[in-house]
Design a protein around this motif. Structure first.
Motif, PDB file in Angstrom:
ATOM      1  N   PHE A   9       2.159  -4.886 -10.395  1.00 36.76           N
ATOM      2  CA  PHE A   9       2.588  -3.629 -11.004  1.00 36.76           C
ATOM      3  C   PHE A   9       3.170  -3.898 -12.386  1.00 36.76           C
ATOM      4  O   PHE A   9       3.904  -4.870 -12.589  1.00 36.76           O
TER       5      PHE A   9
ATOM      6  N   GLY B 241      -3.647  -5.737  -9.353  1.00 33.89           N
ATOM      7  CA  GLY B 241      -3.069  -4.867  -8.326  1.00 33.89           C
ATOM      8  C   GLY B 241      -4.088  -3.922  -7.728  1.00 33.89           C
ATOM      9  O   GLY B 241      -4.104  -3.672  -6.516  1.00 33.89           O
ATOM     10  N   ARG B 242      -4.984  -3.377  -8.570  1.00 36.11           N
ATOM     11  CA  ARG B 242      -6.022  -2.466  -8.065  1.00 36.11           C
ATOM     12  C   ARG B 242      -6.989  -3.191  -7.138  1.00 36.11           C
ATOM     13  O   ARG B 242      -7.405  -2.653  -6.108  1.00 36.11           O
TER      14      ARG B 242
ATOM     15  N   CYS C 111       1.845   1.841  -3.513  1.00 31.55           N
ATOM     16  CA  CYS C 111       0.706   2.410  -4.248  1.00 31.55           C
ATOM     17  C   CYS C 111       0.570   3.906  -3.963  1.00 31.55           C
ATOM     18  O   CYS C 111       0.352   4.704  -4.871  1.00 31.55           O
ATOM     19  N   GLU C 112       0.674   4.274  -2.698  1.00 34.03           N
ATOM     20  CA  GLU C 112       0.485   5.670  -2.317  1.00 34.03           C
ATOM     21  C   GLU C 112       1.624   6.555  -2.793  1.00 34.03           C
ATOM     22  O   GLU C 112       1.396   7.670  -3.271  1.00 34.03           O
TER      23      GLU C 112
ATOM     24  N   LEU D  24       0.827  -1.210   0.000  1.00 26.58           N
ATOM     25  CA  LEU D  24       0.000   0.000   0.000  1.00 26.58           C
ATOM     26  C   LEU D  24       0.860   1.260   0.000  1.00 26.58           C
ATOM     27  O   LEU D  24       0.486   2.274  -0.594  1.00 26.58           O
TER      28      LEU D  24
ATOM     29  N   GLN E  81      -6.449  -2.573   1.796  1.00 28.19           N
ATOM     30  CA  GLN E  81      -6.813  -1.422   2.607  1.00 28.19           C
ATOM     31  C   GLN E  81      -8.010  -1.747   3.500  1.00 28.19           C
ATOM     32  O   GLN E  81      -8.055  -1.355   4.668  1.00 28.19           O
TER      33      GLN E  81
ATOM     34  N   GLY F  68       3.860   5.811  -5.213  1.00 27.40           N
ATOM     35  CA  GLY F  68       4.091   5.711  -6.645  1.00 27.40           C
ATOM     36  C   GLY F  68       5.453   5.186  -7.037  1.00 27.40           C
ATOM     37  O   GLY F  68       5.812   5.213  -8.213  1.00 27.40           O
TER      38      GLY F  68
ATOM     39  N   GLN G 175      -5.171  -3.820  -3.917  1.00 24.15           N
ATOM     40  CA  GLN G 175      -5.046  -2.573  -3.160  1.00 24.15           C
ATOM     41  C   GLN G 175      -6.315  -2.300  -2.344  1.00 24.15           C
ATOM     42  O   GLN G 175      -6.251  -1.990  -1.151  1.00 24.15           O
TER      43      GLN G 175
ATOM     44  N   LEU H 153      -0.245   0.190 -11.369  1.00 23.17           N
ATOM     45  CA  LEU H 153      -0.992  -0.969 -10.897  1.00 23.17           C
ATOM     46  C   LEU H 153      -1.654  -1.709 -12.061  1.00 23.17           C
ATOM     47  O   LEU H 153      -2.218  -1.091 -12.963  1.00 23.17           O
TER      48      LEU H 153
END
Length: 301
Positions: A49, A62-63, A14-15, A11, A70, A17, A66, A58
């Motif tokens: 990724f 991956g999405r 992801c945040e 995560l 979360q 980048g 994610q 992503l």
């Protein structure tokens, strides 16, 4: 492999980048991040990724991972909060979203006072003018202007605002003012980039909505800049009432065409948790709602 720790690393990537950004945010080495993501992809047997030499993006898998990661971590945090007393005493991270100028003018003072009164709470404030998905953006409380379409949201009305046309007294003295919406097209106007595709302002006349074409001379990047340009006499502008109420009360702006304004829009604090909200969310909503309802800028007439 510690799945929860790897989820947190995933995560963070992801945040931030990037793997390097995640390593800095988590204060761990970049190789640890890279190795953790590789182990996770190997375990799941999917690519999370798409990597290039300059960026990572992503994948569809991956999405999905994610969102679910979360959700799992949020539920774990809720469980920890429940047994540690966070549902009784406000503490922990509170994520808030609001429109940019509203947040700057009217929400920031409330948040600062809230932080002073509840020292165990940390706040992350996101100011953005586009409508966001609270679940996707992991937002606990958002302030939203306008009629709500999402029936899954819990909403607490704190006031109402409307679109107001105004100009400075100096501009009015030099150029006069429109007496009807049709006359607006004869005056120079100030708009924002978000209005750049729209060449009209909306009014309400004879029981129906009326669109008026503009003679735009000045386009600016945000609402505050438009207000300041109007105060400096550059033309008419149409802004939300909360953005110009201070200027109108101070006499630096003059309200125009009041009889032709559209109906007011509700201002709500919204959240997803409902009765299951933890103490920090409940306390902030109660705290902010009381102060916002006393704010004269949110009682558009």
């Amino acid at each position: 492999m510690n799945k929860l720790e790897v989820m947190k690393i995933f995560l963070a990537v992801c945040e931030q980048g990037s793997f390097v950004g995640a390593s800095r945010a988590l204060n761990i080495s970049a190789p640890v991040v890279t190795r953790s993501i590789a182990q996770l992809e190997d375990y799941l047997q999917v690519l999370l990724f798409n990597r290039t030499t300059r960026s990572i993006v992503l994948t569809e898998a991956g999405r999905i991972y994610q969102q679910e990661s979360q959700r799992i971590l949020d539920e774990l945090q809720s469980a920890e909060d429940l047994v540690s007393g966070s549902y009784v005493e406000p503490q922990g991270q509170l994520r808030i979203s609001a429109p940019v100028m509203f947040g700057q003018l009217h929400l920031m003072p409330i948040i600062c006072a809230f932080l002073d009164d509840f020292p165990k709470v940390n706040v992350q404030l996101k100011l953005q003018d586009h409508v966001i998905n609270l679940l996707d953006e992991h937002i606990d409380v958002a302030l939203r202007i306008g009629h709500l379409k999402d029936s899954g949201l819990y909403a607490i009305k704190v006031g109402q605002v409307r679109q107001i046309t105004c100009c400075s007294p100096a501009f009015a003295d030099a150029h006069g003012v429109p007496n009807t919406p049709e006359e607006v097209s004869n005056f120079t106007t100030i708009t924002t980039n978000t209005q750049s595709e729209m060449s009209t302002w909306r009014y309400y006349s004879n029981g129906k909505e009326q669109n008026v074409k503009l003679k735009c001379r000045f386009k600016v990047s945000d609402n505050n800049a438009a207000v300041q340009a109007a105060i400096r006499g550059q033309g008419l502008t149409q802004r939300m009432s909360y953005q110009v109420s201070d200027g109108i009360r101070a006499g630096s702006l003059v309200r125009l065409l009041k009889d032709f304004e559209n109906e007011p829009l509700p201002v709500n604090l919204i959240h997803l948790a409902g009765r299951k909200a933890n103490a920090r969310t409940k306390q902030f909503i109660e705290y902010a709602a009381a102060k916002l309802r006393d704010n004269i800028a949110l009682n558009a007439d």
